[in-house]
Scaffold this motif. Sequence first.
Motif, short mmCIF file in Angstrom:
data_model
loop_
_atom_site.label_atom_id
_atom_site.label_comp_id
_atom_site.label_asym_id
_atom_site.label_seq_id
_atom_site.Cartn_x
_atom_site.Cartn_y
_atom_site.Cartn_z
N VAL A 98 18.85 13.35 -31.96
CA VAL A 98 17.61 14.12 -31.46
C VAL A 98 18.14 14.81 -30.43
N GLY A 99 18.93 14.20 -29.59
CA GLY A 99 19.47 14.81 -28.22
C GLY A 99 19.99 13.65 -27.49
N VAL A 100 20.06 14.25 -26.04
CA VAL A 100 20.56 13.47 -24.87
C VAL A 100 19.39 13.75 -23.87
N VAL A 101 19.37 12.46 -22.99
CA VAL A 101 18.26 12.67 -22.08
C VAL A 101 18.80 13.18 -20.79
N VAL A 102 18.40 14.20 -20.45
CA VAL A 102 18.90 15.01 -19.18
C VAL A 102 18.07 14.96 -17.87
N GLY A 103 16.82 14.54 -18.25
CA GLY A 103 15.64 14.37 -16.99
C GLY A 103 14.55 14.12 -17.57
N PHE A 104 13.48 13.84 -16.68
CA PHE A 104 11.96 13.20 -17.00
C PHE A 104 11.16 13.74 -15.81
N SER A 105 10.00 13.97 -16.26
CA SER A 105 8.72 14.28 -15.14
C SER A 105 7.91 13.01 -15.10
N LEU A 106 7.38 12.94 -14.03
CA LEU A 106 6.49 11.68 -13.61
C LEU A 106 5.29 12.15 -13.34
N LYS A 107 4.25 10.90 -13.52
CA LYS A 107 2.94 11.13 -13.05
C LYS A 107 2.95 10.78 -11.80
N THR A 108 1.71 10.90 -10.90
CA THR A 108 1.73 10.61 -9.43
C THR A 108 1.76 8.75 -9.35
N ASN A 109 1.61 8.27 -10.31
CA ASN A 109 1.50 6.81 -10.36
C ASN A 109 2.92 6.47 -10.56
N GLY A 110 3.91 7.18 -11.13
CA GLY A 110 5.31 6.70 -11.24
C GLY A 110 5.61 6.46 -12.53
N ASP A 111 4.54 6.73 -13.57
CA ASP A 111 4.75 6.50 -14.86
C ASP A 111 5.44 7.87 -15.48
N VAL A 112 6.12 7.67 -16.40
CA VAL A 112 6.79 8.89 -17.38
C VAL A 112 5.90 9.62 -17.89
N GLU A 113 5.90 10.70 -17.58
CA GLU A 113 4.89 11.72 -18.32
C GLU A 113 5.79 12.45 -19.59
N SER A 114 6.95 12.74 -19.65
CA SER A 114 7.80 13.34 -20.65
C SER A 114 9.15 13.23 -20.14
N VAL A 115 9.82 13.52 -21.28
CA VAL A 115 11.05 13.32 -21.22
C VAL A 115 12.01 14.75 -21.63
N GLY A 116 13.01 15.08 -20.80
CA GLY A 116 13.65 16.28 -21.45
C GLY A 116 15.13 16.11 -21.91
#
Length: 71
Positions: A22-40
């Motif tokens: 599908v692709g290669v992980v280049v980044g991610f966004s976090l919620k305020t509690n440190g959980d991952v919200e999404s992956v780029g």
Amino acid sequence: MQSSEAVGFLGKPVEDLYGRNVGVVVGFSLKTNGDVESVGLDQGSGSFSEVKASRLLSHEQALIVIPMWKA
């Protein structure tokens, strides 16, 4: 998935449930509690996408994307 786990996936390939790249992980966004919200993902040829954490599985040190219709 916590941010400490997500850092280990940077630069690694991501597959779908059928084993297709599908692709290669280049980044991610976090919620305020440190959980991952999404992956780029870099899908190649200058194409990028964002996948919500609810559609990701961590299996044997690899990330797998679940199709929208199945999530």
